[in-house]
Design an enzyme around this catalytic site. Structure first.
Site, PDB file in Angstrom:
ATOM      1  N   LYS A  67      -6.448 -11.965  -6.376  1.00 27.12           N
ATOM      2  CA  LYS A  67      -7.615 -12.275  -5.525  1.00 27.12           C
ATOM      3  C   LYS A  67      -8.739 -11.286  -5.796  1.00 27.12           C
ATOM      4  CE  LYS A  67      -7.008  -9.496  -1.438  1.00 27.12           C
ATOM      5  NZ  LYS A  67      -7.138  -9.300  -0.032  1.00 27.12           N
ATOM      6  N   LYS A 108       0.826  -1.208   0.000  1.00 26.90           N
ATOM      7  CA  LYS A 108       0.000   0.000   0.000  1.00 26.90           C
ATOM      8  C   LYS A 108       0.856   1.251   0.000  1.00 26.90           C
ATOM      9  CE  LYS A 108      -4.329  -1.592   2.044  1.00 26.90           C
ATOM     10  NZ  LYS A 108      -5.299  -1.418   3.127  1.00 26.90           N
ATOM     11  N   LYS A 164     -12.310  -5.413  -3.876  1.00 27.87           N
ATOM     12  CA  LYS A 164     -13.178  -4.269  -4.216  1.00 27.87           C
ATOM     13  C   LYS A 164     -12.454  -3.261  -5.092  1.00 27.87           C
ATOM     14  CE  LYS A 164     -11.550  -2.728   0.102  1.00 27.87           C
ATOM     15  NZ  LYS A 164     -11.480  -3.375   1.378  1.00 27.87           N
TER      16      LYS A 164
HETATM   17  P1  TYM Z   1     -10.659  -7.371   4.870  1.00 27.76           P
HETATM   18  O1  TYM Z   1     -11.663  -6.352   5.314  1.00 27.76           O
HETATM   19  O2  TYM Z   1      -9.815  -7.027   3.689  1.00 27.76           O
HETATM   20  O3  TYM Z   1     -11.377  -8.753   4.561  1.00 27.76           O
HETATM   21  C1  TYM Z   1     -12.266  -9.408   5.481  1.00 27.76           C
HETATM   22  C2  TYM Z   1     -12.093 -10.920   5.392  1.00 27.76           C
HETATM   23  O4  TYM Z   1     -12.354 -11.387   4.064  1.00 27.76           O
HETATM   24  C3  TYM Z   1     -11.261 -12.176   3.605  1.00 27.76           C
HETATM   25  N1  TYM Z   1     -11.121 -11.956   2.136  1.00 27.76           N
HETATM   26  C4  TYM Z   1     -11.110 -12.935   1.227  1.00 27.76           C
HETATM   27  N2  TYM Z   1     -11.226 -14.258   1.348  1.00 27.76           N
HETATM   28  C5  TYM Z   1     -11.210 -14.989   0.225  1.00 27.76           C
HETATM   29  N3  TYM Z   1     -11.071 -14.495  -1.014  1.00 27.76           N
HETATM   30  C6  TYM Z   1     -10.945 -13.152  -1.191  1.00 27.76           C
HETATM   31  N4  TYM Z   1     -10.816 -12.664  -2.416  1.00 27.76           N
HETATM   32  C7  TYM Z   1     -10.961 -12.308  -0.037  1.00 27.76           C
HETATM   33  N5  TYM Z   1     -10.864 -10.967   0.171  1.00 27.76           N
HETATM   34  C8  TYM Z   1     -10.955 -10.768   1.508  1.00 27.76           C
HETATM   35  C9  TYM Z   1     -10.055 -11.652   4.370  1.00 27.76           C
HETATM   36  O5  TYM Z   1      -9.026 -12.607   4.464  1.00 27.76           O
HETATM   37  C10 TYM Z   1     -10.647 -11.361   5.729  1.00 27.76           C
HETATM   38  O6  TYM Z   1     -10.697 -12.526   6.524  1.00 27.76           O
HETATM   39  N6  TYM Z   1      -6.969  -6.696   8.141  1.00 27.76           N
HETATM   40  C11 TYM Z   1      -8.275  -7.299   7.962  1.00 27.76           C
HETATM   41  C12 TYM Z   1      -9.348  -6.772   8.893  1.00 27.76           C
HETATM   42  C13 TYM Z   1      -9.081  -6.986  10.349  1.00 27.76           C
HETATM   43  C14 TYM Z   1      -9.117  -8.234  11.037  1.00 27.76           C
HETATM   44  C15 TYM Z   1      -8.869  -7.913  12.395  1.00 27.76           C
HETATM   45  C16 TYM Z   1      -9.328  -9.549  10.636  1.00 27.76           C
HETATM   46  C17 TYM Z   1      -8.822  -6.028  11.264  1.00 27.76           C
HETATM   47  N7  TYM Z   1      -8.694  -6.591  12.500  1.00 27.76           N
HETATM   48  C18 TYM Z   1      -8.827  -8.934  13.378  1.00 27.76           C
HETATM   49  C19 TYM Z   1      -9.288 -10.544  11.606  1.00 27.76           C
HETATM   50  C20 TYM Z   1      -9.023 -10.243  12.945  1.00 27.76           C
HETATM   51  C21 TYM Z   1      -8.732  -6.982   6.550  1.00 27.76           C
HETATM   52  O7  TYM Z   1      -8.282  -6.021   5.934  1.00 27.76           O
HETATM   53  O8  TYM Z   1      -9.730  -7.783   6.091  1.00 27.76           O
END
Ligand code: TYM
Length: 339
Positions: free
Chosen positions: A202, A119, A205
């Site tokens: 992957k 990023k 959005k």
């Molecule tokens: P985020 O908001 O990007 O995504 C939320 C969850 O969705 C999963 N995910 C996917 N799984 C499969 N295929 C995809 N294309 C795909 N895109 C997203 C992500 O792995 C995630 O589980 N940093 C984290 C948010 C966070 C978090 C936490 C997660 C903040 N604190 C504590 C777990 C525990 C994030 O950006 O997820």
């Protein structure tokens, strides 16, 4: 004598409110597991609005997206009575613990986090905030403040989970056993849903044309699946390395319908990619439609959504404040009466 009550394992997971809608990758990679686990675990689920301000953002949009994210979590089947579902900024203990953990994290260690590297390279080092740099430490705090045993996430979170485990173990070594060292939980067959337009990356959005959003209309979804990129062969088989586009469509169908991959593939003998795309569109659309309709209903009652957010935050804080008190005590902060 009655058997002593065994506490069900605790899980925590989070999602960022950085889009107008979650997508099918979030749902099949993570959220679906969240719904299942509310019956088997003591489950905490959080909309991480504080993580969403680590990059440029619009305040009105963030407010709207936090509400619609929360509404989507309810619409997919999270029940505020069977799990604790809440918004991060309503529970100040997360950022209070994050500060303590930042003081346990090496500068080099934080610099090695690939999400930060990606990023910050995109935006330029000078435009990257310190918040983006410490993002994974706040994520560690989200998890450790609840003493979570396990964290259901997609593959892309692996490195942040490793850091979380390292920080918990280091804290315990330095200050005595205080924090639970959590396990990462990856849903094997659906852990990575790829982009419909570019199956080498992957689903995300940030590439809307290849992303099937939960709030997309039926017509938009049908179009995205119709134009899904496959390959120049004709054979339908499950082979993510050689045939990522075809395998992605099969994975989605399989995850939603629950049929085995073997029988799904067998059903395509003698049929072409056009059929595969049309069938997948139909399966995904019927799966998503009731979720979208429920979100629309929920968004008509924002006061009720805010009430439910308050309910979740109160439950979450009850657990979080105990961990924070133990952490503050362990590092040597003086407690004052009544706190
Ligand atoms: P985020 O908001 O990007 O995504 C939320 C969850 O969705 C999963 N995910 C996917 N799984 C499969 N295929 C995809 N294309 C795909 N895109 C997203 C992500 O792995 C995630 O589980 N940093 C984290 C948010 C966070 C978090 C936490 C997660 C903040 N604190 C504590 C777990 C525990 C994030 O950006 O997820």
């Amino acid at each position: 004598m009655p058997a002593p009550a065994v506490r069900p394992a605790r899980v925590l997971s989070g999602i960022q409110p950085t889009a107008d809608s979650f997508h099918i990758g979030n749902h099949l990679g993570a959220l679906r597991e969240w719904v299942r686990m509310q019956d088997t675990h003591d489950a905490y689920y959080v909309v991480v609005d504080q993580h969403a301000i680590t990059v440029d953002h619009d305040p009105a949009l963030l407010r709207q997206r936090t509400l619609v994210s929360f509404a989507q979590l309810l619409a997919i089947g999270l029940d505020p009575e069977r799990c604790t579902v809440f918004v991060q900024s309503h529970v100040p203990e997360h950022s209070q613990l994050a500060w303590v953990l930042e003081c346990q994290t090496g500068f080099g260690e934080a610099s090695r986090m690939t999400q930060f590297k990606d990023k910050s390279q995109k935006g330029g080092a000078d435009r990257s905030t310190v918040g983006l740099f410490t993002y994974p430490i706040l994520q560690a705090a989200d998890i450790l403040i609840y003493q979570a045993d396990a964290v259901p996430v997609g593959e892309d979170q692996r490195q942040h989970l490793e850091l979380t485990r390292d920080l918990a173990s280091r804290f315990n070594t330095n200050f005595g056993d205080t924090l639970t060292v959590p396990q990462a939980m990856f849903v094997k067959e659906t852990a990575k849903i790829v982009d419909l337009a570019d199956p080498t990356s992957k689903m995300s959005k940030s590439s809307p044309s290849g992303c099937a959003f939960l709030l997309d209309s039926d017509a938009v979804l049908a179009k995205k699946f119709k134009s899904a990129v496959t390959d120049s062969e004709r054979e339908i088989r499950f082979d993510p390395a050689e045939k990522p586009g075809v395998s992605n469509l099969l994975t989605m169908q399989q995850a939603i319908t629950g049929v085995t991959m073997e029988s799904l593939v067998a059903g395509y003998e003698g049929r072409g990619y056009g059929d595969l795309k049309a069938d997948t569109a139909e399966v995904v659309i019927s799966f998503i439609r009731p979720i979208r309709e429920r979100v629309v209903e929920l968004m008509e009652h924002p006061d009720e959504l805010r009430r439910l957010m308050g309910h979740g935050a109160a439950k979450a804080r009850e657990t979080a404040r105990h961990t924070l008190a133990a952490v503050y005590d362990a590092v040597g902060f003086v407690a004052i009466p009544g706190e």
